[in-house]
Design a protein around this motif. Structure first.
Motif, PDB file in Angstrom:
ATOM      1  N   ASP A 150       0.799  -1.233   0.000  1.00  0.00           N
ATOM      2  CA  ASP A 150       0.000   0.000   0.000  1.00  0.00           C
ATOM      3  C   ASP A 150       0.829   1.280   0.000  1.00  0.00           C
ATOM      4  OD1 ASP A 150      -2.167  -1.657   0.159  1.00  0.00           O
ATOM      5  OD2 ASP A 150      -3.056  -0.671   1.894  1.00  0.00           O
ATOM      6  N   ASP A 151       0.146   2.352  -0.370  1.00  0.00           N
ATOM      7  CA  ASP A 151       0.543   3.764  -0.253  1.00  0.00           C
ATOM      8  C   ASP A 151       1.482   4.196  -1.381  1.00  0.00           C
ATOM      9  OD1 ASP A 151      -1.044   3.664   1.952  1.00  0.00           O
ATOM     10  OD2 ASP A 151       0.547   3.941   3.430  1.00  0.00           O
ATOM     11  N   HIS A 199      -6.160   3.580  -4.043  1.00  0.00           N
ATOM     12  CA  HIS A 199      -6.081   3.745  -2.585  1.00  0.00           C
ATOM     13  C   HIS A 199      -6.352   5.214  -2.227  1.00  0.00           C
ATOM     14  CE1 HIS A 199      -5.072   2.324   1.383  1.00  0.00           C
ATOM     15  NE2 HIS A 199      -3.914   2.955   1.474  1.00  0.00           N
ATOM     16  N   HIS A 203      -5.499   9.806   0.780  1.00  0.00           N
ATOM     17  CA  HIS A 203      -5.404   8.903   1.928  1.00  0.00           C
ATOM     18  C   HIS A 203      -6.149   9.405   3.166  1.00  0.00           C
ATOM     19  CE1 HIS A 203      -3.534   5.904   4.613  1.00  0.00           C
ATOM     20  NE2 HIS A 203      -3.234   5.257   3.503  1.00  0.00           N
ATOM     21  N   HIS A 288       3.463  -2.317   3.150  1.00  0.00           N
ATOM     22  CA  HIS A 288       3.533  -0.947   2.608  1.00  0.00           C
ATOM     23  C   HIS A 288       4.828  -0.730   1.844  1.00  0.00           C
ATOM     24  CE1 HIS A 288       0.599  -0.574   5.897  1.00  0.00           C
ATOM     25  NE2 HIS A 288       0.064   0.373   5.135  1.00  0.00           N
TER      26      HIS A 288
HETATM   27 ZN   LIG Z   1      -2.716   3.300   3.186  1.00  0.00          ZN
END
Ligand SMILES: [Zn+2]
Length: 324
Positions: A150-151, A199, A203, A288
């Protein structure tokens, strides 16, 4: 191991048939379905070796023994070619595992399902009417688990190379504000088979936003991905795993088909399990794009821990997007 494909056999068959022709075994019935005459031309004239008016000699039939021998050669050639390819792939996976310091060679993922599993409410899947399902665990009997990253803050080329050389698939869930200025990295991942999913743009905790703002966050990221990668996402992960009914409605309006959450989280030094201390078929693992600034270790160490954990428990890593 699968038996050789008909296409491969046909290729070998063409080669061997050609050899048989050259050796004089007879090719009389080889093109039985092909027209041998030009329109208006008599059949005898077309087939006659001596030209028009000279009767053709009857073609010699191929003896059964020759046919059977050729078929056996085709089968043997196909199998040995396939074995050689499989052995080379296994050797290259073992070499990559040694290079990257894995405890064992990773288990190769089975072929993805021909059709994705039906997602009904049940263990691991939450459905709200016709809205996109929320999935913690993919319903499958395959011994597979799924890595999701993620991210997008840390863009480590070594991580991309390691996953590629090991043949370990994963799915990315990228937040636009972290990818900004670094989309080339995610384009590279996309080219090596990683699906770059949604995503949100910024955020946020979506529960604190109304429907319209949630829609901007999700549809806005769809537009960015289409511009930067060339495809919009099918999957969406809400930041922090937090969502409400508006999130599901907004995601659906942006073309999202499912919201994968997770059951485990991976770090360089440990795996955190939501339930028991073991993986289950279909589990989704979260990690991540992070580095030593935020972790005790780097993202390559994280991948090593995930792959070694999966292998030790008898699981292959497969690509989430092939199942959802
Ligand atoms: Zn995230």
């Amino acid at each position: 191991m699968r038996s050789p494909s008909w296409r491969a056999l046909t290729r070998w068959g063409v080669a061997l048939g050609l050899c048989a022709c050259l050796a004089g075994s007879g090719c009389a019935d080889q093109d039985a379905d092909m027209p041998r005459t030009k329109p208006g031309q008599p059949v005898a004239a077309a087939n006659a070796p001596g030209g028009p008016g000279v009767p053709a000699a009857p073609a010699a039939p191929i003896p059964d023994a020759v046919r059977e021998q050729a078929a056996a050669q085709i089968r043997a050639a196909g199998l040995s070619a396939e074995r050689e390819v499989a052995a080379r792939i296994a050797a290259s996976r073992a070499a990559a595992a040694r290079k990257w310091g894995l405890a064992q060679t990773p288990i190769a993922a089975p072929a993805p399902p021909a059709t994705r599993p039906v997602l009904k409410s049940g263990p691991g899947v939450i459905r709200h009417g016709d809205l996109p399902p929320v999935v913690h665990r993919v319903p499958t009997q395959d011994r597979v688990v799924f890595l999701t990253v993620d991210d997008g803050a840390e863009k480590d080329p070594r991580f991309a190379r390691m996953a590629r050389e090991l043949g370990v698939p994963f799915s990315a869930f990228v937040s636009g504000y972290l990818a900004r200025g670094g989309w080339a990295y995610f384009r590279g991942l996309h080219e090596q088979g990683v699906v770059v999913n949604n995503h949100t743009v910024n955020h946020p905790d979506l529960r604190k936003l109304g429907y319209a703002r949630q829609q901007q966050e999700i549809c806005g990221e769809q537009e960015v991905a289409e511009r930067e990668i060339g495809v919009a996402s099918r999957l969406f992960r809400p930041p922090y795993g937090e969502f409400n009914q508006d999130t599901l409605r907004a995601a659906q309006s942006c073309g999202i088909v499912a919201l994968p959450i997770w059951n485990q989280e991976a770090f360089p030094d440990r795996i955190e399990y939501r339930y028991d201390h073991r993986l289950e078929p279909g589990d989704i693992i979260l990690t991540h794009f992070r580095g030593p600034g935020e972790w005790k270790g780097d993202i390559a160490q994280m991948l090593r821990r995930v792959v070694d954990t999966a292998t030790a428990q008898g699981f292959a890593l497969a690509r989430l997007d092939d199942y959802l």
